[in-house]
Structures are given as structure tokens and as C-alpha cells.
Design a protein around this motif. Structure first.
Motif, PDB file in Angstrom:
ATOM      1  N   LYS A  56      37.643  40.741  49.583  1.00 58.45           N
ATOM      2  CA  LYS A  56      39.003  40.493  49.088  1.00 58.45           C
ATOM      3  C   LYS A  56      39.731  41.789  48.714  1.00 58.45           C
ATOM      4  CE  LYS A  56      37.969  35.929  47.128  1.00 58.45           C
ATOM      5  NZ  LYS A  56      38.053  35.096  45.898  1.00 58.45           N
ATOM      6  N   GLN A  57      39.210  42.927  49.176  1.00 58.91           N
ATOM      7  CA  GLN A  57      39.847  44.195  48.843  1.00 58.91           C
ATOM      8  C   GLN A  57      41.208  44.307  49.513  1.00 58.91           C
ATOM      9  OE1 GLN A  57      36.874  43.685  50.384  1.00 58.91           O
ATOM     10  NE2 GLN A  57      35.457  45.374  50.007  1.00 58.91           N
ATOM     11  N   LEU A  58      42.097  45.061  48.880  1.00 53.74           N
ATOM     12  CA  LEU A  58      43.373  45.357  49.518  1.00 53.74           C
ATOM     13  C   LEU A  58      43.116  46.209  50.753  1.00 53.74           C
ATOM     14  CD1 LEU A  58      45.682  46.223  46.476  1.00 53.74           C
ATOM     15  CD2 LEU A  58      45.851  44.230  47.971  1.00 53.74           C
ATOM     16  N   TRP A  81      48.382  43.225  51.829  1.00 57.47           N
ATOM     17  CA  TRP A  81      47.473  42.104  52.054  1.00 57.47           C
ATOM     18  C   TRP A  81      46.046  42.470  51.656  1.00 57.47           C
ATOM     19  CZ3 TRP A  81      48.410  39.005  57.196  1.00 57.47           C
ATOM     20  CH2 TRP A  81      49.727  38.525  57.209  1.00 57.47           C
ATOM     21  N   THR A  82      45.256  41.435  51.415  1.00 58.32           N
ATOM     22  CA  THR A  82      43.822  41.604  51.207  1.00 58.32           C
ATOM     23  C   THR A  82      43.094  41.380  52.534  1.00 58.32           C
ATOM     24  OG1 THR A  82      43.628  39.272  50.610  1.00 58.32           O
ATOM     25  CG2 THR A  82      43.925  40.872  48.803  1.00 58.32           C
ATOM     26  N   ARG A  83      41.840  41.774  52.564  1.00 57.47           N
ATOM     27  CA  ARG A  83      41.073  41.622  53.802  1.00 57.47           C
ATOM     28  C   ARG A  83      40.931  40.161  54.210  1.00 57.47           C
ATOM     29  NH1 ARG A  83      35.995  45.907  53.848  1.00 57.47           N
ATOM     30  NH2 ARG A  83      37.146  47.733  53.113  1.00 57.47           N
ATOM     31  N   ARG A  85      42.923  37.686  53.586  1.00 54.73           N
ATOM     32  CA  ARG A  85      44.222  37.201  54.077  1.00 54.73           C
ATOM     33  C   ARG A  85      44.453  37.662  55.510  1.00 54.73           C
ATOM     34  NH1 ARG A  85      49.838  38.595  50.847  1.00 54.73           N
ATOM     35  NH2 ARG A  85      51.346  37.555  52.218  1.00 54.73           N
ATOM     36  N   ASN A 117      44.756  30.810  47.936  1.00 52.92           N
ATOM     37  CA  ASN A 117      44.685  31.966  48.834  1.00 52.92           C
ATOM     38  C   ASN A 117      44.753  31.551  50.299  1.00 52.92           C
ATOM     39  OD1 ASN A 117      44.507  33.912  46.769  1.00 52.92           O
ATOM     40  ND2 ASN A 117      42.318  33.521  46.539  1.00 52.92           N
TER      41      ASN A 117
END
Length: 224
Positions: A56-58, A81-83, A85, A117
Motif C-alpha cells: 500500500k506504499q505511495l 496513488w498507492t501501489r 490502487r 479502497n
């Protein structure tokens, strides 16, 4: 926009993220499996499980990648975005689109059962989904809800509303953006879609605020 070009570009961006080798391998394996067994249950399972495998990292978005994405789909941005997403939007591009009703039904079911999410990813994907006219109702319903992240996914850096909303739905989006303190400068098509009814509604709203001794929201006067 070509789905293949966008799919390849988003996957390449995921490959560029630090320590992403295992995540990308997982995504490739799931794509191969989907081609062998293209059942909705498999598609849903991977969409839901994405954070567990990709994180969920940016994301780190180099300027050249942002430019490449913009060239493939004007107005489309993955900045901030996050990974998970990004991976979920990429995964949506893997769904075969040759059968319109099956395609629409599969994604509609995702909308119906999605958590926060997942909804953000689905609404973020609107500009790159096939059969864009089929998502208008879901998009306008998303504007009406009170989930800030969902509203932002539809309103901000998203070319879909400017391209697909009728005047009434567009005006509602702009009003909701002001009411919920969104940065309207991030709304694609803000000035191109301005219209007489919107200007009149905003003029009346501005008069009410001034009469109450309240300031106007930022950038409202630009639309009057």
C-alpha cells in the motif's frame, strides 16, 4: 486510448517501484491464470487480494512516466496513488472486453461489493474502462455519497466526468466540490464545461454567503 498500451505502461511503472519483483511476478502469474480460466470468481479474488501482494506504499511517479500515461490517455493521472490502487486499475485492464454485457456485469458486481479502497480504485479507473457510457450512473451516484476519498477519485485529475456527464450531473459535481472543500483547480474540464445554469446557481450561492458575511470558496469567482 489503447488498453494494451496503458496496461503495459502501468505494469512498467509497477516494475520500477522499489522491491516490486515479487509483486510483479504475482501479477503476471494471475494474468496467465485469468487467460486460462477467465471466470469472474478468479477476477474478483485477485482484485480483492491486491494489497496483500503488492503493498500500500505511495508510488514513485517519475516525470517521464507521468508524461507517457498522459499521452496514452489525456487527462489521466496516477499521481499520489498507492501501489494497490495502481495494481487494481491495471488488473481491471486485464478483463476481456469483447463481450460487453459480461464485461459490464463483472465490473458492476465489483462496485456493489467494494470496500473503500476498492471503490477508490474502481472510480479512478473510469477513464480507462471500456464502454464509458455504461458507467455514467455509477459515477453520478459516487458524487452523491459522502465518502471524501471516493468523491476525490471521481472529481480530481479524472477526465471521465468532463467527457461523459450531462450538464445537470456536471453542475452537481462542481457544486459538491465547493460544498466539500475540494481543490477545484484539479477538476479536469472545469472551465470548458462551465455553463449558464452553473453560473446562475453559483451567483445565487455567492450572494447568500456574502449576505451572511462569509467569504467565497477559493476560485469560485472564476466561474461566475
Amino acid at each position: 486510448m489503447t488498453i494494451l498500451a496503458m496496461s503495459q505502461t502501468l505494469l512498467y511503472l509497477l516494475e520500477q517501484q522499489p522491491d516490486s519483483a515479487a509483486a510483479v511476478q504475482y501479477l503476471r502469474q494471475q494474468t496467465d491464470q485469468l487467460q486460462i480460466d477467465p471466470k469472474p470468481a478468479q477476477f474478483y479474488r485477485v482484485f480483492t487480494a491486491m494489497p496483500r501482494y503488492v503493498g500500500k506504499q505511495l508510488i514513485d511517479l517519475p516525470p517521464d512516466m507521468a508524461f507517457a500515461i498522459e499521452r496514452i490517455r489525456p487527462g489521466f493521472s496516477v499521481a499520489g496513488w498507492t501501489r494497490d490502487r495502481l495494481a487494481r486499475v491495471w488488473w481491471l485492464l486485464q478483463l476481456p472486453a469483447d463481450d460487453e454485457e459480461r464485461y459490464v456485469s463483472t465490473i458492476t458486481q465489483l462496485f456493489k461489493g467494494a470496500e473503500l479502497n476498492e471503490l477508490v480504485a474502481l472510480y479512478s479507473a473510469l477513464p480507462v474502462l471500456s464502454y464509458p457510457e455504461r458507467w455514467r450512473f455509477l459515477a453520478t451516484e459516487g458524487i452523491r455519497n459522502n465518502i471524501a476519498d471516493v468523491q476525490s477519485a471521481i472529481m480530481l485529475h479524472n477526465p471521465y466526468p468532463a467527457e461523459q456527464f450531462d450538464e445537470a450531473a456536471w453542475n452537481q459535481l462542481i457544486l459538491k466540490a465547493f460544498f466539500t472543500d475540494k481543490d477545484i483547480t484539479q477538476i479536469t474540464g472545469l472551465h470548458d464545461r462551465n455553463n449558464a445554469r452553473l453560473r446562475q446557481t453559483l451567483t445565487d450561492y455567492a450572494a447568500e454567503r456574502r449576505a451572511a458575511g462569509r467569504t467565497l470558496p477559493p476560485h469560485m469567482e472564476e466561474l461566475l
